[in-house]
Design a protein around this motif. Structure first.
Motif, short mmCIF file in Angstrom:
data_model
loop_
_atom_site.label_atom_id
_atom_site.label_comp_id
_atom_site.label_asym_id
_atom_site.label_seq_id
_atom_site.Cartn_x
_atom_site.Cartn_y
_atom_site.Cartn_z
N MET A 178 6.04 -8.29 -5.67
CA MET A 178 6.42 -7.01 -5.04
C MET A 178 6.05 -6.95 -3.55
O MET A 178 5.02 -7.46 -3.13
CB MET A 178 5.73 -5.85 -5.77
N LYS A 179 6.92 -6.25 -2.78
CA LYS A 179 6.71 -6.23 -1.32
C LYS A 179 6.71 -4.84 -0.70
O LYS A 179 6.57 -4.73 0.52
CB LYS A 179 7.72 -7.13 -0.63
N ASP A 180 6.87 -3.79 -1.48
CA ASP A 180 6.78 -2.43 -0.91
C ASP A 180 6.47 -1.41 -2.01
O ASP A 180 6.47 -1.74 -3.18
CB ASP A 180 8.06 -2.06 -0.15
N PHE A 181 6.17 -0.18 -1.55
CA PHE A 181 5.92 0.92 -2.48
C PHE A 181 6.91 2.05 -2.25
O PHE A 181 7.14 2.44 -1.09
CB PHE A 181 4.52 1.52 -2.27
N TYR A 182 7.47 2.58 -3.32
CA TYR A 182 8.26 3.82 -3.28
C TYR A 182 7.46 4.88 -4.03
O TYR A 182 6.86 4.58 -5.07
CB TYR A 182 9.61 3.64 -3.99
N ILE A 183 7.48 6.11 -3.52
CA ILE A 183 6.70 7.18 -4.14
C ILE A 183 7.65 8.23 -4.71
O ILE A 183 8.72 8.51 -4.12
CB ILE A 183 5.71 7.77 -3.11
N TYR A 184 7.26 8.83 -5.84
CA TYR A 184 8.10 9.82 -6.53
C TYR A 184 7.27 11.07 -6.79
O TYR A 184 6.04 10.99 -6.91
CB TYR A 184 8.60 9.25 -7.86
N TRP A 188 0.49 -5.32 -5.36
CA TRP A 188 0.38 -4.95 -6.78
C TRP A 188 -0.05 -3.48 -6.93
O TRP A 188 0.05 -2.70 -6.00
CB TRP A 188 -0.56 -5.92 -7.49
N ALA A 189 -0.57 -3.15 -8.11
CA ALA A 189 -0.76 -1.76 -8.52
C ALA A 189 -1.58 -0.89 -7.56
O ALA A 189 -2.76 -1.18 -7.32
CB ALA A 189 -1.43 -1.76 -9.88
N PRO A 190 -1.00 0.20 -7.04
CA PRO A 190 -1.71 1.05 -6.08
C PRO A 190 -2.37 2.26 -6.74
O PRO A 190 -2.17 2.54 -7.91
CB PRO A 190 -0.57 1.54 -5.19
N ASP A 191 -3.14 2.98 -5.92
CA ASP A 191 -3.59 4.33 -6.32
C ASP A 191 -3.65 5.18 -5.05
O ASP A 191 -3.50 4.66 -3.93
CB ASP A 191 -4.95 4.29 -7.02
N PRO A 218 -3.76 -3.47 -3.71
CA PRO A 218 -4.18 -4.86 -3.71
C PRO A 218 -3.05 -5.72 -3.17
O PRO A 218 -1.88 -5.46 -3.46
CB PRO A 218 -4.41 -5.17 -5.18
N VAL A 219 -3.38 -6.70 -2.37
CA VAL A 219 -2.38 -7.63 -1.86
C VAL A 219 -3.11 -8.91 -1.49
O VAL A 219 -4.31 -8.88 -1.18
CB VAL A 219 -1.62 -6.99 -0.66
N ARG A 220 -2.41 -10.05 -1.54
CA ARG A 220 -3.06 -11.30 -1.14
C ARG A 220 -3.17 -11.36 0.38
O ARG A 220 -2.22 -11.00 1.08
CB ARG A 220 -2.24 -12.50 -1.61
N ASP A 221 -4.33 -11.84 0.84
CA ASP A 221 -4.48 -12.04 2.29
C ASP A 221 -3.79 -13.34 2.69
O ASP A 221 -3.15 -14.00 1.86
CB ASP A 221 -5.97 -11.97 2.71
N LYS A 222 -3.92 -13.73 3.93
CA LYS A 222 -3.20 -14.93 4.42
C LYS A 222 -3.70 -16.20 3.75
O LYS A 222 -3.03 -17.23 3.77
CB LYS A 222 -3.35 -15.07 5.95
N GLU A 223 -4.91 -16.15 3.15
CA GLU A 223 -5.45 -17.33 2.43
C GLU A 223 -5.09 -17.29 0.94
O GLU A 223 -5.53 -18.13 0.17
CB GLU A 223 -6.98 -17.40 2.55
N PHE A 269 -12.31 -7.05 -3.45
CA PHE A 269 -11.66 -8.28 -3.92
C PHE A 269 -10.90 -7.91 -5.20
O PHE A 269 -11.00 -6.78 -5.69
CB PHE A 269 -12.69 -9.39 -4.18
N SER A 270 -10.10 -8.88 -5.68
CA SER A 270 -9.33 -8.70 -6.90
C SER A 270 -8.29 -7.56 -6.75
O SER A 270 -7.82 -7.32 -5.63
CB SER A 270 -10.28 -8.49 -8.09
N ILE A 271 -7.98 -6.90 -7.86
CA ILE A 271 -6.76 -6.04 -7.89
C ILE A 271 -7.03 -4.67 -8.52
O ILE A 271 -8.14 -4.36 -8.90
CB ILE A 271 -5.64 -6.74 -8.69
N ASP A 272 -5.96 -3.90 -8.63
CA ASP A 272 -5.90 -2.66 -9.42
C ASP A 272 -6.94 -1.60 -9.03
O ASP A 272 -7.75 -1.16 -9.86
CB ASP A 272 -6.00 -2.98 -10.93
N PRO A 273 -6.91 -1.13 -7.78
CA PRO A 273 -7.82 -0.05 -7.39
C PRO A 273 -7.44 1.27 -8.09
O PRO A 273 -6.26 1.55 -8.27
CB PRO A 273 -7.59 0.08 -5.88
N ALA A 274 -8.46 2.03 -8.48
CA ALA A 274 -8.23 3.37 -9.05
C ALA A 274 -9.35 4.25 -8.51
O ALA A 274 -10.53 3.93 -8.71
CB ALA A 274 -8.28 3.32 -10.57
N VAL A 275 -9.00 5.31 -7.81
CA VAL A 275 -10.02 6.15 -7.18
C VAL A 275 -10.16 7.46 -7.96
O VAL A 275 -9.19 8.17 -8.18
CB VAL A 275 -9.68 6.40 -5.71
#
Ligand code: FUB
Length: 374
Positions: free
Chosen positions: A91-97, A126-129, A142-147, A175-181
């Motif tokens: 995935m490369k972008d986010f759409y909000i509803y 990947w999965a946002p919050d 979450p997204v991969r950095d240049k490394e 680090f890693s993925i899936d942030p939830a605040v």
């Protein structure tokens, strides 16, 4: 070599290759074995895709300004073959509803953030919050950095639907993925995050990133399972106020869940909500395709395992959020109805979630119409 030794070695080799093959069959390359993926399987779906103009997944729902805003991933087909690393989730972008009511019209607010807007990012948004504080809205991703290492970024906006302006660097110590605040009643916010396998959490088990670390589980079935992380957020909501700590999930005897307990141990997709003064930590078990929950007395836990929220959906991944809106509780989740079972092409759904008198969550079967609104 004696004949008996030769026969014994051949038997051992054969048994070990069978075991390898069995392990392969449990991999992410295989569709969830517990559910059929033909289109007829969706006939008894308890709910329909929320949006159908594009794919959507990993929904984080929040009530802002009297509406429900949904922050999902935006799946698309990049033509990348499926693997345990999750490379097919490109995935490369986010759409909000947003929506005024559950079951009502869904407003499509368009693109809120793209990988190309984030200076430190390379691929796989990947999965946002999202969160709100002092008149500002925050998007976490979450997204991969240049490394190629997954980190978590923060972005800010004056409006819940964005567009969001990202910080020039990832959140320090993330680090890693899936942030939830989760924001508690006293106004303090906490970020929960992490995911094993493609989410790379196991590669941080020594405290530092190990690029050659295990690709999937750590294979330490009798040791406490790797688990999600939690960190208090700063007042500006853009950084952690402390180094992340482990989110411990205990079994009924007060022992930490073990790595081999695939039906209950944490895999990815953290979420926290509060109900009647208790903290509910919910998550996906990944390779066993369950959404489970555990209850604690404070935002750090420990949390004691309680049970299953959602039985397996059609598709490999399962991911969710839980939100209260106009006096009812809702589970936002995803399956693969629009793509007829393609793992990486998912669609967001919503259904009502109910509690029993003792605060337990009633288990939802996503393909039993009679179960809807249990
Ligand atoms: O969408 C990509 C990944 O799949 C998410 O980060 C996981 O939670 C799983 O849903």
């Amino acid at each position: 070599m004696k004949l008996e030794t030769l026969v014994l070695s051949t038997v051992i080799l054969f048994a070990s290759s069978c075991a390898q093959e069995k392990k392969g069959k449990e991999s992410k390359e295989t569709a969830n074995p517990e559910v059929s993926t033909d289109s007829a399987s969706f006939v008894n779906s308890i709910s329909k895709p929320l949006v159908s103009q594009r794919f959507s997944a990993d929904p984080s729902a929040h009530v802002f300004n009297g509406k429900i805003f949904v922050y999902p991933s935006h799946d698309y087909d990049a033509g990348i073959p499926e693997n345990d690393n999750g490379d097919h989730f490109a995935m490369k972008d986010f759409y909000i509803y947003s929506m005024d009511s559950v079951g009502g019209k869904v407003t499509d607010h368009g693109v809120a953030l793209s990988v190309s807007d984030i200076p430190w990012a390379s691929k796989q948004l990947w999965a946002p919050d999202a969160a709100y504080k002092n008149g500002k809205y925050y998007l976490y991703f979450p997204v991969r950095d240049k490394e190629g290492v997954f980190r978590i970024g923060a972005a800010i906006s004056n409006k819940p639907e964005g567009p969001f302006k990202p910080n020039p660097e990832p959140i320090k110590y993330s680090f890693s993925i899936d942030p939830a605040v989760f924001t508690d009643e006293d106004g303090q916010s906490y970020m929960y995050f992490g995911g094993i396998w493609g989410g790379q959490l196991q590669k941080w088990s020594s405290g530092k990133f190990d690029a050659k670390g295990s690709a999937t589980d750590l294979n330490q079935d009798d040791k406490p399972a790797l688990t999600a992380k939690v960190a208090k957020m700063n007042g500006d909501m853009m950084e952690f106020a402390e180094k992340p700590k482990d989110v411990i999930i205990l079994d009924e005897n007060g022992n930490a869940l073990k790595g081999g307990d695939h039906d209950r141990r944490f895999f990815e997709a953290s979420w926290v909500h509060k109900y009647k003064g208790k903290y509910y930590f919910s998550y996906s078990t990944g390779d066993t395709h369950l959404l489970c929950y555990a209850i604690g007395d404070n935002p750090y836990g420990p949390f004691t395992y309680q049970g299953v929220i959602l039985k397996p959906v059609i598709g490999w991944t399962t991911h969710h959020s839980i939100v209260e809106f106009k006096g009812k509780w809702y589970l936002f989740y995803h399956d693969t109805e629009l793509s007829k079972g393609k793992t990486h092409l998912r669609n967001v759904k919503v259904t009502e979630l109910k509690y029993t008198a003792d605060g337990k969550i009633a288990t939802i079967d996503p393909y039993t119409i009679s179960n809807a609104g249990n």
